[in-house]
Design a protein around this motif. Structure first.
Motif, PDB file in Angstrom:
ATOM      1  N   CYS A  19      36.688  39.885  40.993  1.00  0.00           N
ATOM      2  CA  CYS A  19      37.024  40.050  39.571  1.00  0.00           C
ATOM      3  C   CYS A  19      35.764  40.044  38.722  1.00  0.00           C
ATOM      4  O   CYS A  19      35.759  40.564  37.613  1.00  0.00           O
ATOM      5  CB  CYS A  19      37.986  38.955  39.106  1.00  0.00           C
ATOM      6  SG  CYS A  19      37.252  37.312  38.978  1.00  0.00           S
TER       7      CYS A  19
ATOM      8  N   TRP B 267      43.981  39.249  31.571  1.00  0.00           N
ATOM      9  CA  TRP B 267      43.274  39.452  32.851  1.00  0.00           C
ATOM     10  C   TRP B 267      42.930  40.927  33.061  1.00  0.00           C
ATOM     11  O   TRP B 267      41.812  41.290  33.408  1.00  0.00           O
ATOM     12  CB  TRP B 267      44.113  38.927  34.020  1.00  0.00           C
ATOM     13  CG  TRP B 267      43.286  38.561  35.219  1.00  0.00           C
ATOM     14  CD1 TRP B 267      41.916  38.532  35.294  1.00  0.00           C
ATOM     15  CD2 TRP B 267      43.767  38.163  36.499  1.00  0.00           C
ATOM     16  NE1 TRP B 267      41.525  38.130  36.546  1.00  0.00           N
ATOM     17  CE2 TRP B 267      42.642  37.902  37.301  1.00  0.00           C
ATOM     18  CE3 TRP B 267      45.043  37.997  37.039  1.00  0.00           C
ATOM     19  CZ2 TRP B 267      42.748  37.486  38.623  1.00  0.00           C
ATOM     20  CZ3 TRP B 267      45.147  37.573  38.363  1.00  0.00           C
ATOM     21  CH2 TRP B 267      44.005  37.323  39.140  1.00  0.00           C
TER      22      TRP B 267
ATOM     23  N   LEU C 280      40.992  33.451  32.824  1.00  0.00           N
ATOM     24  CA  LEU C 280      41.067  34.783  33.425  1.00  0.00           C
ATOM     25  C   LEU C 280      40.359  35.829  32.561  1.00  0.00           C
ATOM     26  O   LEU C 280      40.132  36.955  33.000  1.00  0.00           O
ATOM     27  CB  LEU C 280      42.519  35.180  33.690  1.00  0.00           C
ATOM     28  CG  LEU C 280      43.229  34.355  34.763  1.00  0.00           C
ATOM     29  CD1 LEU C 280      44.654  34.842  34.958  1.00  0.00           C
ATOM     30  CD2 LEU C 280      42.487  34.385  36.095  1.00  0.00           C
TER      31      LEU C 280
ATOM     32  N   LYS D 120      44.300  30.520  40.361  1.00  0.00           N
ATOM     33  CA  LYS D 120      45.425  31.420  40.107  1.00  0.00           C
ATOM     34  C   LYS D 120      46.335  31.430  41.324  1.00  0.00           C
ATOM     35  O   LYS D 120      45.911  31.757  42.430  1.00  0.00           O
ATOM     36  CB  LYS D 120      44.904  32.832  39.831  1.00  0.00           C
ATOM     37  CG  LYS D 120      45.960  33.886  39.598  1.00  0.00           C
ATOM     38  CD  LYS D 120      46.719  33.676  38.304  1.00  0.00           C
ATOM     39  CE  LYS D 120      47.969  34.548  38.252  1.00  0.00           C
ATOM     40  NZ  LYS D 120      48.943  34.041  37.287  1.00  0.00           N
TER      41      LYS D 120
ATOM     42  N   THR E 208      47.847  38.761  42.995  1.00  0.00           N
ATOM     43  CA  THR E 208      46.685  38.107  42.379  1.00  0.00           C
ATOM     44  C   THR E 208      45.619  37.756  43.405  1.00  0.00           C
ATOM     45  O   THR E 208      44.689  37.045  43.089  1.00  0.00           O
ATOM     46  CB  THR E 208      47.131  36.801  41.694  1.00  0.00           C
ATOM     47  OG1 THR E 208      47.706  35.962  42.698  1.00  0.00           O
ATOM     48  CG2 THR E 208      48.151  37.049  40.614  1.00  0.00           C
TER      49      THR E 208
END
Lengths: 111, 353
Positions: A53, B102, B138, B183, B317
């Motif tokens: 991410c 996110w 996030l 998460k 996720t």
């Protein structure tokens, strides 16, 4: 609770321990518990949990963390392969504009 | 700076601040809010579900109150205000074009540039005495705390992943523990994501079924109506079983299905579905199937289910882009081959009759 993990040995995450000053920001921003401090220095303890991410890279001011960021979304990869543009649909992989990651691909999320 | 409109349905009043009137938001979800949530969870008019970006008040905040940052997707905004209870806060809504925190952070719209611009345009320096913002964790993939501090003097503190832990986080001296930082992807999380996937594929399925019913009426062995009722309905049943398997049972049973790759999980549950379908045909229709027909269903249902479950990677996720690309390199060709085998066998079966 046991952590669910996706494929092994695929993450592009790298930690340069020479640049790391041990500020622990990466530990605090990582939603997957990839980093931990052991014997006074930060280590990658669970590489396979990494989802690329890029939160750690974005917040590391010594640039010790490097990762090719993106969102793991098959629909985004397919849409991109089919030539769809990401102006309003969020499911596409977009070339990253940031200078530091010119070569990398950044994917927007499926939401 | 233009304030967000006071005419939005969740705004109950306004308070005077050094910056002029700031809208005060309702501290609970009304029936209309829940209805909106249900609607977008089903994927209906989801692209335009947003609130005006800018500064809002929750309760009666003053110059000491905390500032919470969120996106302008109404679902994100609603879930934040629904868990703040009786305390008072400022809420700074960034313009993410109606995308959640996110995803917008991944896209870069929930990013440092937008945050800095909102800090400036909302004159937060004049609004509060402290220099601290609470940003959802996030959002960290889009917002750089150190850059924000360099540019605005505001310190970004990353709050918990789930806003339901926010009050505990604040009471804890704005420190999150490992559980707050992680998460998860619980069965409840997956259940809320299933309708949107399911409805999407059902739309495609309905179109396919219509096509199948027409074709089966035209080319089957018996009279038109007999064919529709016999082969046609069975195929319709098959298509929906495949969709239900890939879009519902795949995501639901995700952690318990064998394999790490989503396509393998989908393939497995698809095979089970195909076998159950063939068994049910035997029980309800009483007529045994040929090997050809059995293979048609095994190939098509398992490849469709595998493909649909692979597409759930985006909702999940815990997948990475590198992983998804690696999986797709072998999964997509196999799914295409599997589905094509099914279709060729189906044609062979039909023309054999």
């Amino acid at each position: 609770m046991k952590k669910v993990v996706y494929l092994r040995n695929v993450s592009t995450l790298k930690l340069n321990t020479d640049l790391c000053v041990g500020c622990e920001v990466c530990i605090n921003v990582c939603p997957r518990g990839v980093f931990a401090k052991e014997n006074g220095s930060v280590k990658i303890i669970d590489l396979d949990a990494c989802i690329e991410c890029g939160a750690c890279q974005k917040n590391c001011y010594t640039k010790a963390v490097q990762v090719r960021t993106g969102v793991g979304c098959a629909t985004a990869v397919i849409n991109t392969a089919l030539g769809k543009k990401g102006s309003n649909c969020c499911c596409v992989v977009e070339p990253c504009n940031s200078d530091s990651q010119k070569s990398s691909i950044r994917s927007s999320g499926c939401c | 700076m233009r304030h967000p409109s006071l005419k939005q349905p969740f705004v109950i009043s306004s308070i005077q601040s050094v910056l002029g009137p700031v809208p005060v938001v309702n501290n609970f979800m009304t029936f209309a809010d829940w209805l909106g949530t249900a609607r977008v969870r089903c994927g209906i008019k989801r692209e335009n579900y947003m609130v005006d970006p800018g500064l809002y008040a929750f309760g009666s905040p003053d110059s000491e109150s905390e500032i919470l940052v969120t996106s302008n997707y109404k679902l994100s905004f609603d879930s934040l205000r629904a868990c703040l209870k009786e305390k008072s806060f400022w809420i700074l809504v960034l313009d993410t074009q109606g995308i959640n925190v996110w995803c917008a952070a991944g896209k870069g719209t929930f990013g440092t540039a937008e945050l800095v611009s909102k800090i400036m345009s909302c004159s937060l320096h004049r609004l509060v005495k402290h220099r601290c913002l609470i940003v959802p964790q996030l959002g960290a993939s889009g917002i750089s705390a150190y850059e924000t501090r360099e540019k605005t003097d505001f310190k970004v503190i990353f709050g918990p992943v789930d806003c339901r832990n926010l009050l505990e986080f604040i009471n804890n001296g704005k420190k999150s523990n490992e559980a707050m930082r992680t998460k998860t992807f619980t069965i409840a999380d997956r259940l809320t994501l299933i309708p949107i996937e399911l409805l999407h594929y059902i739309k495609i399925g309905c179109f396919l079924c219509l096509l199948v019913l027409i074709i089966s009426g035209l080319i089957g062995s018996g009279t038109d109506l007999e064919n529709v009722k016999g082969e046609g309905l069975f195929i319709v049943f098959g298509i929906f079983s495949g969709i239900l398997t890939g879009a519902f049972w795949g995501p639901m049973l995700l952690p318990w299905l064998p394999g790490r790759a989503f396509s393998v999980k989908g393939l497995f549950i698809g095979l089970i579905c195909a076998l159950l379908l063939l068994l049910s045909r035997h029980v309800f229709y009483g007529n045994p199937w040929s090997w050809n027909e059995a293979l048609v269903w095994i190939f098509t249902i398992s490849s469709v289910s595998s493909y649909i479950t692979l597409n759930f990677t985006g909702s999940s996720t815990y997948t990475s882009l590198s992983g998804v690309k690696k999986e797709m390199r072998w999964a997509i060709p196999l799914q295409i081959i599997g589905f094509s085998c099914g279709m060729v066998l189906a044609l062979v079966t039909i023309f054999d009759k």
